[in-house]
Design a protein around this motif. Sequence first.
Motif, PDB file in Angstrom:
ATOM      1  N   GLU A 262      -3.932  77.853  39.760  1.00  0.00           N
ATOM      2  CA  GLU A 262      -2.637  77.318  40.310  1.00  0.00           C
ATOM      3  C   GLU A 262      -3.192  75.859  39.439  1.00  0.00           C
ATOM      4  OE1 GLU A 262      -1.420  77.827  44.513  1.00  0.00           O
ATOM      5  OE2 GLU A 262      -3.227  76.852  43.953  1.00  0.00           O
ATOM      6  N   VAL A 263      -4.344  75.578  38.955  1.00  0.00           N
ATOM      7  CA  VAL A 263      -4.930  74.153  38.367  1.00  0.00           C
ATOM      8  C   VAL A 263      -4.507  74.386  36.640  1.00  0.00           C
ATOM      9  CG1 VAL A 263      -6.675  71.715  37.474  1.00  0.00           C
ATOM     10  CG2 VAL A 263      -5.935  72.905  39.865  1.00  0.00           C
ATOM     11  N   PHE A 264      -5.142  75.224  36.574  1.00  0.00           N
ATOM     12  CA  PHE A 264      -4.820  76.244  35.090  1.00  0.00           C
ATOM     13  C   PHE A 264      -3.490  76.582  34.661  1.00  0.00           C
ATOM     14  CE2 PHE A 264      -9.318  77.049  35.091  1.00  0.00           C
ATOM     15  CZ  PHE A 264     -10.081  77.103  33.638  1.00  0.00           C
ATOM     16  N   ALA A 265      -2.922  76.531  35.435  1.00  0.00           N
ATOM     17  CA  ALA A 265      -0.954  76.797  34.909  1.00  0.00           C
ATOM     18  C   ALA A 265      -0.694  75.591  35.082  1.00  0.00           C
ATOM     19  CB  ALA A 265      -0.119  77.763  36.442  1.00  0.00           C
ATOM     20  N   PHE A 266      -0.906  74.589  35.646  1.00  0.00           N
ATOM     21  CA  PHE A 266      -0.327  72.674  35.235  1.00  0.00           C
ATOM     22  C   PHE A 266      -0.940  72.486  34.122  1.00  0.00           C
ATOM     23  CE2 PHE A 266       0.270  72.484  39.545  1.00  0.00           C
ATOM     24  CZ  PHE A 266       1.544  72.151  39.893  1.00  0.00           C
ATOM     25  N   ALA A 267      -1.894  72.622  33.624  1.00  0.00           N
ATOM     26  CA  ALA A 267      -2.664  72.567  32.614  1.00  0.00           C
ATOM     27  C   ALA A 267      -2.144  73.546  31.485  1.00  0.00           C
ATOM     28  CB  ALA A 267      -3.914  72.806  32.376  1.00  0.00           C
ATOM     29  N   ALA A 268      -1.224  74.869  31.448  1.00  0.00           N
ATOM     30  CA  ALA A 268      -0.932  75.648  31.472  1.00  0.00           C
ATOM     31  C   ALA A 268       0.512  75.355  30.659  1.00  0.00           C
ATOM     32  CB  ALA A 268      -0.028  76.628  30.778  1.00  0.00           C
ATOM     33  N   ASP A 269       1.519  74.327  31.302  1.00  0.00           N
ATOM     34  CA  ASP A 269       2.425  74.014  31.167  1.00  0.00           C
ATOM     35  C   ASP A 269       2.357  72.832  30.103  1.00  0.00           C
ATOM     36  OD1 ASP A 269       3.767  75.939  32.980  1.00  0.00           O
ATOM     37  OD2 ASP A 269       3.547  74.285  34.720  1.00  0.00           O
ATOM     38  N   VAL A 270       1.430  71.939  30.121  1.00  0.00           N
ATOM     39  CA  VAL A 270       1.076  70.841  29.646  1.00  0.00           C
ATOM     40  C   VAL A 270       1.111  70.888  28.097  1.00  0.00           C
ATOM     41  CG1 VAL A 270      -0.328  68.814  29.102  1.00  0.00           C
ATOM     42  CG2 VAL A 270      -0.065  69.329  31.362  1.00  0.00           C
ATOM     43  N   VAL A 271       0.498  72.408  28.086  1.00  0.00           N
ATOM     44  CA  VAL A 271       0.338  72.777  26.031  1.00  0.00           C
ATOM     45  C   VAL A 271       1.402  73.300  26.146  1.00  0.00           C
ATOM     46  CG1 VAL A 271      -1.270  74.021  25.179  1.00  0.00           C
ATOM     47  CG2 VAL A 271      -2.273  72.501  26.736  1.00  0.00           C
ATOM     48  N   GLU A 272       2.476  74.002  26.958  1.00  0.00           N
ATOM     49  CA  GLU A 272       3.080  74.155  26.113  1.00  0.00           C
ATOM     50  C   GLU A 272       4.608  73.279  25.544  1.00  0.00           C
ATOM     51  OE1 GLU A 272       4.630  77.367  28.725  1.00  0.00           O
ATOM     52  OE2 GLU A 272       2.526  78.371  28.926  1.00  0.00           O
TER      53      GLU A 272
END
Length: 218
Positions: A59-69
Amino acid sequence: MGRMTQIAEALEAVKPTSADVLGDSVTFSPIRWKTGWPHHLRRVPPFRDDATASITRSEVFAFAADVVESGYAREQVIDFLGACFAYVAGQSNEVMQLQSFLRNKGNAAQLLSAVRGLEGASPIDAYSSLLATGLAPKPASAVAYFLAGEQSPGDASKPVIICSKRAAVAGLSSESAWSAAEYGEYLSALKSARDAYDPSLPLDAVEWAARKFAADQA
């Protein structure tokens, strides 16, 4: 006991997999985070008003992916920091320490700026720049770790989380601010043990095994 030996022992005992790592779950208090979240950031992470909840690495990786995107948009960075810090602190006193850090406007501004400068940075440089904001080593390494994205088998140079238990298993002092050079030693120790045990494992599986091994020994 030598540095290699103890990580090797952890790997043999825990036998980590990528699924273990991504599914690793931490319990935290969303309401405690929301009530202590600094107003000056003008955005509260999207936690529900629950007394307890759990959050996984996935779930934290998903938040991080949103940052990058999003191109490191401010709102996505703040949401990610909320998720990352909730995972790192759990229900410990680190919650108050991190809230206190963020309540300092200078600290928060430095952290947001450092996060935006992480793209393309090496693990050691990313850790070093986050540490320079005054953030403690464990959350600094976690921010670098999650923003670097989910790890693949055999990844040679990705950041991983460091803490006193993990550091001790890797042969470093368990009570330290862990400089960038020491963090580099930590990464090298994990990589050497990984390559000897199973080169196809992602590096964070070794870090996760070290943490679980240390907790099981306690």
